[in-house]
Write an enzyme that holds these catalytic residues in place. Structure first.
Site, mmCIF file in Angstrom:
data_model
loop_
_atom_site.group_PDB
_atom_site.id
_atom_site.type_symbol
_atom_site.label_atom_id
_atom_site.label_comp_id
_atom_site.label_asym_id
_atom_site.label_seq_id
_atom_site.Cartn_x
_atom_site.Cartn_y
_atom_site.Cartn_z
ATOM 1 N N LYS A 61 0.800 -1.225 0.000
ATOM 2 C CA LYS A 61 0.000 0.000 0.000
ATOM 3 C C LYS A 61 0.838 1.283 0.000
ATOM 4 O O LYS A 61 0.368 2.328 -0.474
ATOM 5 C CB LYS A 61 -0.943 0.000 1.200
ATOM 6 C CG LYS A 61 -2.101 -0.984 1.095
ATOM 7 C CD LYS A 61 -3.119 -0.520 0.078
ATOM 8 C CE LYS A 61 -4.390 -1.345 0.161
ATOM 9 N NZ LYS A 61 -5.431 -0.871 -0.777
ATOM 10 N N SER A 311 0.921 -10.106 -0.664
ATOM 11 C CA SER A 311 0.694 -8.664 -0.695
ATOM 12 C C SER A 311 0.861 -7.964 0.642
ATOM 13 O O SER A 311 1.039 -6.747 0.675
ATOM 14 C CB SER A 311 -0.701 -8.366 -1.254
ATOM 15 O OG SER A 311 -1.691 -9.010 -0.472
#
Length: 410
Positions: A61, A311
Site C-alpha cells: 500500500k 501482498s
C-alpha cells in the site's frame, strides 16, 4: 465496505507505472523474490513468492499512497490528506505523508487491532477511531474531507494509486523474466489492475490470475454482469479483501487485462497462511496468502514459472493465533473425538498410553462420568489431539478401535 468514485480519468498506460517506479526510487523497497520448493513440487513447475509482506509498513500500500500524495499540488498538500482504513492503507498513507511533509488524518474503526492503530500513529498520522465497520469509518473520513478541504486518499480507485501498485509488476518481470503466470489477491482491485497494466504491456503472454475470498468475491458477479455489482454482505477473515464493490477504475482494467478471477475458501486461506509460516518462514496476512491458497486448491491449473504475490504481512497476533489453529484443523493436524470406556481405576491411563503409542499429542482431555446417557460402569472421554495429518488421524482412530474402544465421534 463499498468505495465509489465518479471522477473521470484518462486511461492508465505503462508510462504511468514507469513514472511511478522512478518516483518510488529510494522510498519503496524492491522486495525479495523467494523460491518455494514445496509449492514447486506441488505445482510441478517453479513457484516464486513476491514478498510484499516485507515492504515498508508491511504491505504494497505504501507504493500507491506515496505516488498519490506526491502528485498533489502545493495547495492540496497544505490542506492535508485524510483516509479511512482498518490497517494497511492507513499505514501506507501515514508513512507516505510523513515522508512528504504532509499532515495526515486517518479514520479507523473502533475495533481496529491495537497493533495497527499504534503503527499508524507511529508513522505520523492523527488517528481518529470512528464507527464499528469500515463503511461508517469511510463516511466519517469523507465528511471530514468536505468540512476541512483535506484531500481524500482513496485506497484503490485512483490512477496514481493503481500506477504505484503496478510497480510490483515491473519488479516481477525484472526478477523473474521467464514468468508465465502471476497470481495476485484482489480486494478493490488496485494491485491486480496495476500489475496487469504493467505486465500485459510488456509480456501479453503472461497469464494473470486474480484471487478473491469467497465471502468477499465482488468481481465474479460483476464480470458476469459487465459492470460493478455491490455485494449484499461481506464476510471473510481476510481484512484486506473486505470490499463489497469493485472500483469504477479498477473494474474495466481487470475485465480487460486479468485473465481469470478465482475464489478461495476460509479453510484454504488459513491453510495457506500456515504453509507460508511453516515452509517459507513468512508471516503473511490472510489476504496476502490468497494466491498461495489458489495454488493449494488447484495446483495443476497454473503454467510455470509461477509468481504468487504475498501482498501483506500485517496480521493481529490474536487473529494469527486463531487462524493458525483453524489452519491446522483444516490441514488435518488436529483430531477431536469422543469415546466410551469402562469406568474403572487405570482406564484413562491405559487410554492415554494407547494414544502415546500411536504418536498422538494430547492437547485436552474431558472425562465425563456422570451423564444419564452412560451405563452404570461406563465413562466418556472427549479428546483433542495434535496429529501429523489426515493419514495419521485415521491411524489414531484405527488404533483406538483395534484396542476395543467405542468411538462416539471422530
Amino acid at each position: 465496505m463499498t468505495f465509489r468514485t465518479s471522477a473521470p480519468f484518462p486511461p492508465l498506460i505503462l508510462d504511468d507505472v514507469r513514472g511511478a517506479q522512478k518516483m518510488l526510487s529510494g522510498v519503496a523497497r524492491t522486495t525479495a523474490m523467494e523460491g518455494s520448493r514445496h509449492l514447486t513440487a506441488l505445482v510441478g513447475a517453479p513457484v516464486h513468492l513476491k514478498c510484499e509482506n516485507l515492504q515498508r509498513t508491511g504491505s504494497f500500500k505504501l507504493r500507491g499512497a506515496y505516488v498519490r500524495i506526491a502528485g498533489l499540488t502545493p495547495v492540496e498538500r497544505a490542506a492535508g490528506v485524510v483516509a479511512a482504513s482498518a490497517g494497511n492503507h492507513a499505514q501506507g498513507v501515514a508513512l507516505a505523508s510523513s515522508l512528504l511533509g504532509v499532515r495526515s488524518t486517518v479514520f479507523m474503526p473502533v475495533g481496529a487491532p491495537l497493533p495497527k492503530v499504534a503503527a499508524t500513529r507511529e508513522y505520523g498520522a492523527e488517528v481518529r477511531l470512528h464507527g464499528q465497520v469500515v463503511d461508517e469509518t469511510l463516511a466519517a473520513a469523507q465528511e471530514y474531507a468536505e468540512a476541512t478541504g483535506a484531500v481524500f486518499i482513496h485506497p484503490f480507485d485512483h490512477p496514481d494509486i493503481i500506477a504505484g501498485q503496478g510497480t510490483v509488476g515491473l519488479e516481477i518481470l525484472e526478477q523473474c523474466p521467464e514468468v508465465r503466470t502471476i497470481l495476485v489477491g484482489i480486494g478493490g482491485g488496485g494491485l491486480a489492475a496495476g500489475i496487469a497494466v504493467a505486465v500485459k504491456a510488456l509480456r501479453p503472454d503472461v497469464r494473470i490470475v486474480g484471487v478473491q475470498a469467497a465471502g468477499a468475491a465482488a468481481f465474479p458477479p460483476s464480470l458476469a454482469a459487465g459492470y460493478p455489482v455491490a455485494l449484499g454482505q461481506v464476510q471473510t477473515m481476510a481484512d484486506g479483501m473486505k470490499v463489497g464493490r469493485p472500483g469504477d477504475l479498477t473494474f474495466p482494467l481487470i475485465r480487460e487485462l486479468v485473465d481469470e478471477v478465482r475464489t478461495v475458501s476460509e479453510d484454504e486461506l488459513s491453510s495457506a497462511l500456515l504453509l507460508c509460516l511453516e515452509r517459507a518462514k513468512m508471516v503473511v496476512e490472510p489476504a496476502g496468502a490468497s494466491p498461495v491458497a489458489a495454488l493449494l486448491s488447484d495446483p495443476e491449473a497454473f503454467r510455470g514459472p509461477v509468481v504468487a504475490v504475498l501482498s501483506g504481512g500485517n496480521v493481529d497476533p490474536l487473529l494469527m493465533q486463531r487462524i493458525l489453529t483453524h489452519g491446522m484443523a483444516a490441514a488435518g493436524r488436529y483430531l477431536s473425538l469422543r469415546l466410551r470406556l469402562t469406568d474403572r481405576p487405570g482406564a484413562l491411563a491405559t487410554l492415554l498410553a494407547s494414544l502415546s503409542a500411536a504418536d498422538a499429542n494430547v492437547l485436552d482431555v474431558i472425562h465425563v462420568r456422570t451423564d444419564p446417557r452412560l451405563g452404570l460402569t461406563e465413562a466418556e472421554v472427549e479428546l483433542h489431539l495434535e496429529t501429523k495429518g489426515p493419514a495419521h488421524c485415521e491411524e489414531v482412530a484405527s488404533t483406538l478401535r483395534a484396542a476395543g474402544y467405542l468411538l462416539v465421534s471422530a
